[in-house]
Write a protein that holds these residues in place. Structure first.
Motif, short mmCIF file in Angstrom:
data_model
loop_
_atom_site.label_atom_id
_atom_site.label_comp_id
_atom_site.label_asym_id
_atom_site.label_seq_id
_atom_site.Cartn_x
_atom_site.Cartn_y
_atom_site.Cartn_z
N GLY A 266 22.02 107.82 63.67
CA GLY A 266 20.98 108.13 64.64
C GLY A 266 20.95 107.16 65.81
O GLY A 266 21.64 106.14 65.83
N VAL B 6 18.47 104.64 67.46
CA VAL B 6 17.29 103.92 66.98
C VAL B 6 16.56 103.25 68.14
O VAL B 6 17.20 102.61 69.01
CB VAL B 6 17.70 102.86 65.92
N VAL C 157 21.58 111.35 59.98
CA VAL C 157 20.60 111.69 61.01
C VAL C 157 21.26 111.76 62.38
O VAL C 157 20.62 111.52 63.41
CB VAL C 157 19.42 110.68 61.02
N LYS D 79 19.69 112.72 65.92
CA LYS D 79 18.26 112.43 65.89
C LYS D 79 17.99 111.08 66.54
O LYS D 79 18.83 110.20 66.56
CB LYS D 79 17.75 112.40 64.44
N LEU E 124 15.43 107.94 66.17
CA LEU E 124 14.52 107.34 65.20
C LEU E 124 13.55 106.42 65.92
O LEU E 124 13.96 105.47 66.60
CB LEU E 124 15.31 106.56 64.14
N ALA F 192 11.91 110.84 62.77
CA ALA F 192 13.15 111.34 63.36
C ALA F 192 12.79 112.48 64.29
O ALA F 192 12.16 113.46 63.88
CB ALA F 192 14.11 111.80 62.27
#
Length: 383
Positions: free
Chosen positions: A8, A10, A45, A48, A50, A363
């Motif tokens: 992901g 972040v 993820v 996505k 986060l 997410a």
């Protein structure tokens, strides 16, 4: 139990970086690119973003539950609904009520703390009143409003075992400015609102410890070029946090942009001020002792009077803020995470994605909708 979220983007230091997040035993064990835990459950993820879990520090209920009448198991219903909106932590906002009912609400909150739960977490209590100006009462029951009462405030905080984190007061009522330091000493962060205070009174309240403004621009005297009033005082002071209800009804999008431009992105807190109608169709509801009618999602007192909270959720607030401002997601995230955490004094635990903090995160998909919510490392919502 350990969970490793891989692939992901972040949110860290107000920007997004590609990294993995390792969650272990309810806390964030690490954020980086070379994280390893052979026992961890790996979740992909990719695609996505986060972000820290959303915090709602001013909400009166949802899904048919009104905080002023909520039993411990009812709080749990709100928690599970909130989790689906991206909210991982919230304060239960107790509307001005009788002493007996307020103490009952506090006891039910403490009972909830002893339960096993799945969903967002209650982080404490917000008292909206009873030390408020009747002329700006909004949905407050006028007959229950009162002047500063140190004994009552201390009784409430003792009953809550110190977990009344936030209280809304009107600085112009007799003795209130001098009462604010006492509330701060009790461990309550003080917000000023439901108020017709003039500029000088509001400035004195801030000097004495008021840290925030409740639903800025609503149920308060408005700014005039000759009389800046309370609204002018809270917009001007760099220390004060300003709550905003970003549903497109309580504040025009242009007003939202103006407040953000005036205050800066680090002193605005997005709230819902939601009532029990959030997540439900139009109809007849309650807000404390008040009858409320919701039409087209707009909550108003049944007698045709003022707005009575909202049906907003944090996920929708995020969507609205992005649309109202045109700003990138990384600019908006603090309004729902870092800023409220700092205001109510829980930033050491939540509000950012750092090793050692609670593993509360959301997410978001490519459209910034909530795809999954993790509370203390456990997935409690997955779309």
């Amino acid at each position: 139990m350990a969970v490793l979220l891989k692939g992901g983007m972040v949110y860290q230091d107000h920007r997004f970086v590609r990294a993995d997040v390792l969650m272990r035993d309810g806390v964030i064990a690490g954020v980086g690119t070379d994280l390893k835990d052979e026992k961890a459950q790996v979740e992909d993820v990719t695609g996505k973003r986060l972000v820290p879990g959303f915090l709602d520090i001013h909400t009166h209920g949802a899904v048919g539950v009104d905080v002023n009448a909520a039993r411990a198991e009812d709080y749990e219903k709100i928690c599970r609904f909130h989790a689906a909106q991206g909210t991982t932590g919230w304060l239960c906002s107790v509307l001005t009520d009788t002493r007996e009912q307020t103490l009952w609400c506090i006891e039910e909150y403490k009972k909830w703390k002893t339960m096993e739960h799945k969903g967002s977490r209650l982080l404490g209590i917000h008292l909206e009143g009873p030390f408020l100006n009747p002329q700006y009462k909004g949905a407050m029951p006028e007959h229950l409003l009162q002047k500063p009462n140190p004994e009552l405030a201390a009784e409430y905080q003792k009953a809550a075992e110190g977990e009344i984190r936030y209280i809304t007061v009107s600085p112009e009522i007799e003795g209130m400015v001098d009462f604010i330091p006492g509330l701060c000493q009790l461990g309550m962060k003080v917000a000023i609102g439901h108020s017709g205070a003039d500029y000088d009174t509001a400035v004195r309240a801030i000097y004495n410890g008021a840290a925030a403004a409740t639903h800025t621009g609503n149920a308060m005297r408005l700014l005039h070029q000759h009389e800046p009033a309370i609204w002018g005082a809270v917009l001007e002071d760099d220390k004060v946090y300003c709550e905003m209800i970003c549903d497109g009804r309580h504040l025009h999008p242009g007003t939202v942009r103006l407040i953000l431009k005036t205050k800066g992105m680090d002193r605005v807190v997005a709230i819902t001020d939601s009532i029990m109608a959030a997540g439900l169709p139009d109809g007849n509801y309650k807000l404390g002792v008040n009858d409320v009618v919701v039409v087209d999602g707009d909550a108003r007192l049944a007698d045709g009077g003022s707005r009575a909270g909202s049906t907003l959720t944090t996920g929708k607030a995020l969507e609205n803020l992005l649309a109202f401002t045109g700003r990138p997601l990384e600019d908006i995230v603090p309004l729902l995470t870092e800023n409220p955490a700092k205001l109510i004094g829980v930033y050491d635990r939540v509000g950012s994605l750092e090793a050692g903090k609670d593993a509360d995160l959301v997410a978001l998909d490519e459209g910034c909708a909530v795809a999954a919510t993790y509370v203390k490392g456990e997935c409690c919502f997955l779309r």
